[in-house]
Design an enzyme around this catalytic site. Structure first.
Site, PDB file in Angstrom:
ATOM      1  N   ASN A   1     -10.117 -12.544  -3.769  1.00  0.00           N
ATOM      2  CA  ASN A   1     -11.012 -11.411  -3.961  1.00  0.00           C
ATOM      3  C   ASN A   1     -10.455 -10.592  -5.113  1.00  0.00           C
ATOM      4  O   ASN A   1      -9.267 -10.246  -5.114  1.00  0.00           O
ATOM      5  CB  ASN A   1     -11.068 -10.531  -2.706  1.00  0.00           C
ATOM      6  CG  ASN A   1     -11.598 -11.275  -1.501  1.00  0.00           C
ATOM      7  OD1 ASN A   1     -12.442 -12.156  -1.621  1.00  0.00           O
ATOM      8  ND2 ASN A   1     -11.100 -10.935  -0.323  1.00  0.00           N
TER       9      ASN A   1
ATOM     10  N   CYS B   1       3.327  -0.602  -4.866  1.00  0.00           N
ATOM     11  CA  CYS B   1       2.681  -1.876  -4.562  1.00  0.00           C
ATOM     12  C   CYS B   1       3.613  -2.779  -3.748  1.00  0.00           C
ATOM     13  O   CYS B   1       4.742  -3.053  -4.172  1.00  0.00           O
ATOM     14  CB  CYS B   1       2.278  -2.588  -5.848  1.00  0.00           C
ATOM     15  SG  CYS B   1       1.601  -4.249  -5.572  1.00  0.00           S
TER      16      CYS B   1
ATOM     17  N   HIS C   1      -2.684  -5.831  -7.086  1.00  0.00           N
ATOM     18  CA  HIS C   1      -1.788  -6.838  -7.672  1.00  0.00           C
ATOM     19  C   HIS C   1      -2.483  -8.203  -7.677  1.00  0.00           C
ATOM     20  O   HIS C   1      -3.161  -8.549  -6.706  1.00  0.00           O
ATOM     21  CB  HIS C   1      -0.502  -6.903  -6.845  1.00  0.00           C
ATOM     22  CG  HIS C   1       0.603  -7.656  -7.510  1.00  0.00           C
ATOM     23  ND1 HIS C   1       1.693  -7.046  -8.084  1.00  0.00           N
ATOM     24  CD2 HIS C   1       0.790  -8.980  -7.705  1.00  0.00           C
ATOM     25  CE1 HIS C   1       2.501  -7.962  -8.587  1.00  0.00           C
ATOM     26  NE2 HIS C   1       1.970  -9.140  -8.372  1.00  0.00           N
TER      27      HIS C   1
ATOM     28  N   GLN D   1      -5.547 -15.345  -1.156  1.00  0.00           N
ATOM     29  CA  GLN D   1      -5.186 -15.524   0.244  1.00  0.00           C
ATOM     30  C   GLN D   1      -5.516 -16.948   0.686  1.00  0.00           C
ATOM     31  O   GLN D   1      -6.282 -17.657   0.025  1.00  0.00           O
ATOM     32  CB  GLN D   1      -5.947 -14.531   1.127  1.00  0.00           C
ATOM     33  CG  GLN D   1      -5.658 -13.076   0.818  1.00  0.00           C
ATOM     34  CD  GLN D   1      -6.445 -12.133   1.695  1.00  0.00           C
ATOM     35  OE1 GLN D   1      -6.223 -12.070   2.904  1.00  0.00           O
ATOM     36  NE2 GLN D   1      -7.379 -11.397   1.110  1.00  0.00           N
TER      37      GLN D   1
ATOM     38  N   HIS E   1       2.276  -6.685 -12.202  1.00  0.00           N
ATOM     39  CA  HIS E   1       1.257  -5.929 -11.482  1.00  0.00           C
ATOM     40  C   HIS E   1      -0.001  -5.728 -12.317  1.00  0.00           C
ATOM     41  O   HIS E   1      -1.125  -5.744 -11.787  1.00  0.00           O
ATOM     42  CB  HIS E   1       1.820  -4.564 -11.070  1.00  0.00           C
ATOM     43  CG  HIS E   1       0.864  -3.726 -10.297  1.00  0.00           C
ATOM     44  ND1 HIS E   1       0.738  -3.814  -8.922  1.00  0.00           N
ATOM     45  CD2 HIS E   1      -0.044  -2.787 -10.700  1.00  0.00           C
ATOM     46  CE1 HIS E   1      -0.194  -2.968  -8.513  1.00  0.00           C
ATOM     47  NE2 HIS E   1      -0.675  -2.338  -9.571  1.00  0.00           N
TER      48      HIS E   1
ATOM     49  N   CYS F   1       4.733  -6.307  -5.621  1.00  0.00           N
ATOM     50  CA  CYS F   1       5.629  -6.349  -6.778  1.00  0.00           C
ATOM     51  C   CYS F   1       7.027  -6.771  -6.310  1.00  0.00           C
ATOM     52  O   CYS F   1       7.354  -6.665  -5.122  1.00  0.00           O
ATOM     53  CB  CYS F   1       5.703  -4.973  -7.435  1.00  0.00           C
ATOM     54  SG  CYS F   1       4.219  -4.539  -8.389  1.00  0.00           S
TER      55      CYS F   1
ATOM     56  N   HIS G   1      -3.459 -11.493  -6.734  1.00  0.00           N
ATOM     57  CA  HIS G   1      -3.108 -12.314  -5.575  1.00  0.00           C
ATOM     58  C   HIS G   1      -4.361 -12.902  -4.950  1.00  0.00           C
ATOM     59  O   HIS G   1      -5.475 -12.449  -5.186  1.00  0.00           O
ATOM     60  CB  HIS G   1      -2.367 -11.483  -4.524  1.00  0.00           C
ATOM     61  CG  HIS G   1      -3.250 -10.548  -3.749  1.00  0.00           C
ATOM     62  ND1 HIS G   1      -3.783  -9.401  -4.291  1.00  0.00           N
ATOM     63  CD2 HIS G   1      -3.709 -10.599  -2.464  1.00  0.00           C
ATOM     64  CE1 HIS G   1      -4.520  -8.772  -3.398  1.00  0.00           C
ATOM     65  NE2 HIS G   1      -4.504  -9.475  -2.273  1.00  0.00           N
TER      66      HIS G   1
END
Length: 363
Positions: free
Chosen positions: A175, A69, A186, A190, A135, A72, A188
């Protein structure tokens, strides 16, 4: 909130956000070429809307295994997008951006062979917001202090990006879930900084102005007051915020969160509003996570006013968060088929009142 600014190996910026002073000196040891983008925006003269063309994103990382990933923390054995060995919240420029401040400014005025289609470069900015270094976590699993830190990060980034010349709107979103189309699992979100006001915000702004002329009142405020008074579609509330299923919901599961006191954007939220939002949002997130046997895929979208530099109206805009899922039942998704995709007329498989009652029952 403590902010530390660093640079990645290819020159992209990365920011670390910590609740307490923390030394952040790790260096990105990777050998990376400079990030470039050939994205464009082309104007659709039929709909009067911009379309972003970003074909270079076909090569972006797609659902790597956990041990590969890129979000991470870095380890001595493997360098990632985040050089530090641990972090609270990290924000960096997307390596595969749809829009970039480094876009080619020498684009032609129109698309070749299409004189009715104006062409512009893909100017803008795309950032990745990592909510936690863990994660195997999710936003719903954050503690209130971390969720509040993320709210402050959204606000800080919105304010800074709004100051860039040429940016008309800042959009913070998440999303979540493979069914939604995420390419990295992971936890997150945007942030997109657009060089134009998006179609949704432009349409809502026009309706705000129409409602003001006819009724002499704020359309958002009237909608919020009606939902709070009726209560039937309210899922949860506190002193500062109300979360309700809109009576016109398009998605099988959709909740909108409004502050009781109007602010146009995230930077204008005061301390009480930020603190109260974090708690209420975690409550709604957990209801989404436990409504079915598996957590629902979702999109969380902040609707904030166009930037002050955009020149677009801001006076009546009321910040709110739209959280929606495409899951309509266990093992069943809402697909955008002919009516939705072809004519943008949504046909809902659920009723807002039933959905609100179901979410209120989730513990």
């Amino acid at each position: 909130m403590i902010i530390t600014r660093r640079r990645l190996a290819d020159g992209r910026g990365i920011l670390y956000f910590d609740s307490e002073p923390t030394t952040r000196t790790a260096v990105d040891t990777r050998e990376l070429p400079r990030t470039t983008t050939h994205s464009q925006r082309r104007f659709d003269p039929l709909l009067g809307e911009w379309v972003v063309i970003a074909s270079h994103r076909q090569t972006r990382t797609f659902l790597p295994p956990a041990d590969l990933c890129p979000l991470c923390p870095s380890t001595p054995e493997r360098a990632t997008e985040i050089p530090e060995s641990d972090y609270q919240v990290a924000v960096f420029e997307n390596r595969f951006p749809s829009l970039s401040t480094a876009a080619d400014p020498d684009a032609a005025d129109t698309v070749a062979g299409a004189p009715l289609t104006p062409l512009r470069d893909g100017f803008g900015r795309c950032e990745v917001v990592c909510f936690t270094s863990r994660h195997d976590s999710s936003f719903a699993e954050l503690d209130p202090a971390r969720a509040r830190l993320v709210v402050d990060v959204w606000a800080q980034r919105s304010a800074e990006l709004a100051e860039l010349d040429g940016i008309a709107q800042v959009f913070c979103f998440e999303n979540h879930g493979e069914e939604i189309g995420v390419t990295l699992s992971h936890p997150h979100g945007q942030i997109y900084a657009y060089p134009f006001v998006t179609p949704r915000v432009a349409k809502i702004t026009a309706n705000l102005e129409r409602h003001r002329k006819v009724h002499g009142a704020n359309l958002f405020g009237d909608l919020l007051a009606a939902e709070r008074a009726a209560g039937v579609r309210v899922v949860a509330a506190n002193e500062e915020w109300t979360a309700f299923v809109p009576p016109f919901a398009r998605w099988p599961y959709e909740v909108q969160l409004f502050p009781h006191r109007r602010v146009p954007d995230l930077p204008d939220l005061d301390e009480a509003q930020r603190e109260s939002f974090a708690g209420l949002y975690l409550d709604i997130q957990r209801r989404f996570a436990h409504r079915f046997d598996a957590p629902m895929p979702y999109v969380a979208a902040w609707n904030q006013a166009p930037t002050p530099k955009s020149g677009a109206p801001r006076a009546d805009w009321w910040l709110h968060l739209q959280l929606f899922s495409i899951r309509r039942a266990p093992g069943k998704l809402k697909y955008l088929a002919g009516s939705e995709s072809g004519m943008q007329v949504f046909i809902s498989d659920t009723t807002p009142e039933t959905v609100a009652a179901e979410l209120r029952e989730v513990r």
